[in-house]
Design an enzyme around this catalytic site. Sequence first.
Site, short mmCIF file in Angstrom:
data_model
loop_
_atom_site.label_atom_id
_atom_site.label_comp_id
_atom_site.label_asym_id
_atom_site.label_seq_id
_atom_site.Cartn_x
_atom_site.Cartn_y
_atom_site.Cartn_z
N LYS A 22 58.50 38.55 34.65
CA LYS A 22 59.91 38.14 34.82
C LYS A 22 60.74 38.63 33.63
O LYS A 22 61.80 39.23 33.80
CB LYS A 22 59.99 36.62 34.90
CG LYS A 22 61.38 36.03 34.76
CD LYS A 22 61.43 34.53 34.91
CE LYS A 22 61.09 33.77 33.67
NZ LYS A 22 62.17 33.65 32.68
N ASN A 23 60.22 38.38 32.42
CA ASN A 23 61.03 38.67 31.23
C ASN A 23 61.07 40.14 30.85
O ASN A 23 61.81 40.52 29.94
CB ASN A 23 60.54 37.81 30.06
CG ASN A 23 60.87 36.34 30.28
OD1 ASN A 23 61.60 35.99 31.20
ND2 ASN A 23 60.29 35.48 29.48
N CYS A 116 70.38 24.71 28.19
CA CYS A 116 69.45 24.39 29.29
C CYS A 116 68.56 23.29 28.74
O CYS A 116 68.74 22.82 27.62
CB CYS A 116 68.66 25.62 29.71
SG CYS A 116 67.47 26.13 28.48
N ARG A 121 70.70 27.16 23.37
CA ARG A 121 70.61 28.57 23.78
C ARG A 121 71.91 29.34 23.48
O ARG A 121 72.53 29.92 24.35
CB ARG A 121 70.25 28.68 25.27
CG ARG A 121 69.09 27.85 25.73
CD ARG A 121 67.75 28.24 25.13
NE ARG A 121 67.30 29.55 25.51
CZ ARG A 121 66.62 29.82 26.63
NH1 ARG A 121 66.40 28.86 27.49
NH2 ARG A 121 66.21 31.04 26.91
N ASP A 304 56.50 30.09 25.06
CA ASP A 304 56.41 29.92 26.52
C ASP A 304 55.03 29.45 26.97
O ASP A 304 54.85 29.18 28.15
CB ASP A 304 56.76 31.23 27.24
CG ASP A 304 58.21 31.58 27.07
OD1 ASP A 304 58.59 32.72 27.38
OD2 ASP A 304 58.97 30.72 26.59
N ARG A 396 61.26 29.52 39.46
CA ARG A 396 62.05 30.52 38.71
C ARG A 396 61.12 31.54 38.05
O ARG A 396 61.49 32.69 37.85
CB ARG A 396 62.87 29.83 37.62
CG ARG A 396 64.04 29.02 38.12
CD ARG A 396 64.89 28.55 36.97
NE ARG A 396 65.14 29.68 36.08
CZ ARG A 396 65.40 29.53 34.78
NH1 ARG A 396 65.43 28.34 34.22
NH2 ARG A 396 65.62 30.59 34.01
C1 EPZ Z 1 63.64 34.83 25.70
O1 EPZ Z 1 64.74 33.95 25.71
C2 EPZ Z 1 62.83 34.50 26.94
N1 EPZ Z 1 63.65 34.73 28.13
C3 EPZ Z 1 62.38 33.04 26.88
O2 EPZ Z 1 61.56 32.80 28.01
C4 EPZ Z 1 61.54 32.85 25.61
O3 EPZ Z 1 61.17 31.50 25.51
C5 EPZ Z 1 62.37 33.26 24.38
O4 EPZ Z 1 62.83 34.63 24.54
C6 EPZ Z 1 61.56 33.18 23.09
O5 EPZ Z 1 60.43 34.00 23.19
C7 EPZ Z 1 63.81 36.01 28.57
O6 EPZ Z 1 63.30 36.96 28.00
C8 EPZ Z 1 64.64 36.17 29.82
P1 EPZ Z 1 65.77 34.03 21.89
P2 EPZ Z 1 65.99 34.21 24.69
O7 EPZ Z 1 67.13 34.63 21.88
O8 EPZ Z 1 66.14 35.66 24.44
C9 EPZ Z 1 68.15 31.22 18.91
C10 EPZ Z 1 60.81 31.63 29.87
O9 EPZ Z 1 60.21 30.56 29.91
N2 EPZ Z 1 69.32 32.10 19.17
O10 EPZ Z 1 64.62 34.85 21.45
O11 EPZ Z 1 67.15 33.44 25.20
C11 EPZ Z 1 67.73 30.46 20.16
O12 EPZ Z 1 68.51 29.28 20.29
C12 EPZ Z 1 61.99 31.80 28.95
O13 EPZ Z 1 60.51 32.66 30.55
C13 EPZ Z 1 70.51 31.85 18.49
O14 EPZ Z 1 70.62 30.92 17.69
O15 EPZ Z 1 65.45 33.51 23.37
C14 EPZ Z 1 66.29 30.16 19.87
O16 EPZ Z 1 66.20 29.04 19.03
C15 EPZ Z 1 62.37 30.47 28.30
N3 EPZ Z 1 71.57 32.67 18.74
C16 EPZ Z 1 65.83 31.40 19.10
O17 EPZ Z 1 67.01 32.03 18.61
C17 EPZ Z 1 71.51 33.72 19.61
O18 EPZ Z 1 72.50 34.45 19.77
C18 EPZ Z 1 65.06 32.42 19.94
O19 EPZ Z 1 65.83 32.65 21.11
C19 EPZ Z 1 70.29 33.95 20.30
C20 EPZ Z 1 69.21 33.12 20.05
#
Ligand code: EPZ
Length: 418
Positions: A22-23, A116, A121, A304, A396
Amino acid sequence: MDKLIIEGGNRLVGTIEVSGSKNSALPLMAAALLTGGKYTLTNLPKLKDISTFKKVLSHMGCVVENTDGGVIIDASNARMVEAPYDLVKTMRASVLVLGPMVARFKEARVSLPGGCAIGARPINLHLMALEKMGAEVEIQGGYVIVKAKNLKGAKICFDTITVTGTENIMLAAVHADGETIIENAALEPEVTELGYALKKMGADIDGIGTDKITIRGVKELRPIEYKVMPDRIEAGTFMVAAAMTTGNVLIKNCPAEHLDALTDKLKAAGASVKTENGGVRVVGDKPIQSVDIKTYPYPAFPTDMQAQMMAMMSISSGLSVITETIFENRFMHVAELQRMGANITVDGRNAVVKGVRSLSGAPLMATDLRASASLVLAGLVANGITEVSRIYHLDRGYDAIEKKLNAIGANIKRVKDE
Ligand code: EPZ
């Protein structure tokens, strides 16, 4: 709404197949916006998030043609339109259209995804980086509006590792004027795959698979055919299921090389994990030992997989400390596991799990994607019947999980939830 009714106590024995990631599929679908012509993806998983993203792309004027096991996206006539809230709220990864839209249409309007269940997020890091590339960013009525006559290459260092943030900037930088350097880039395999796909499209990229990615803008990119890699989190979920149920399961096309951190923990917990015929065989023939888990960006233990491991630690022989360092609210599964008799104490980012001899089936409610997977795993080993409602969360990210698990011995029914 559907729910799953799980009768616990069966060993999982047999062979199970992993679907496409998916990702990885989501950023690869966003990359279609960077070019015209027939952009083909194969091994696409049949998931709610994927069909939602197809709607977002169609909404923007792409021609989206489903094929057997894949999709052909023609973005020749795509145009800048808003990615609407009703679509983005159900699938926050829609923010991945930001980068390619600004790169190609000089403007993007995407509903702010909102939080979420697992956390706020935010996308501030995505927006900071686009501003560094010369974009003007405005928040209006819950939408983020990004405009740039011409994105220019910039040096960007993410202070927090962000998977979709890295992907968004890669997608924006391929057409920018000059060189973009992304430092502290995410190392997740899905980011690396996007790099290879963009390179195949004609992008000028160095440092793919490292934490420093250099992209020099080019004028044109060509459509490609690309096979989506197997889903390491679905694979990891099946590995835990086999280990928890004293099972013996061959997980076919399992990306073992992307699962070292999980494999180490499963072995420390007493499971046997061996590569076999391009897959991984997991055997859970010893009592489950408690292990400590700390989630961290790749290649460390993936957030995850935290909920799934917590289900397994709930029936381990001792005390396990699980620390969630990525998201601020990713323990929503704890209350549901406690209803099954699990002994878990949460203190901020730490959950202390004291293993119990057995869990008892109970009516449960899914709250987010991976939490719902952990409830299914707990139901597989619980005494009696477990009902998991609101499994739209599960759908999902898992392609017909009950069919796959029933084929190797589980007893799961999907019914309408009145
Ligand atoms: C990706 O989400 C994945 N989703 C998530 O998988 C996964 O849990 C996550 O990476 C961490 O590995 C997809 O790839 C579609 P991040 P993403 O930006 O990119 C903070 C699943 O179960 N942050 O790496 O949204 C954020 O709040 C999903 O398949 C900011 O503060 O995660 C978090 O604490 C759930 N500001 C940390 O960084 C930003 O602009 C990591 O988030 C962006 C992120």
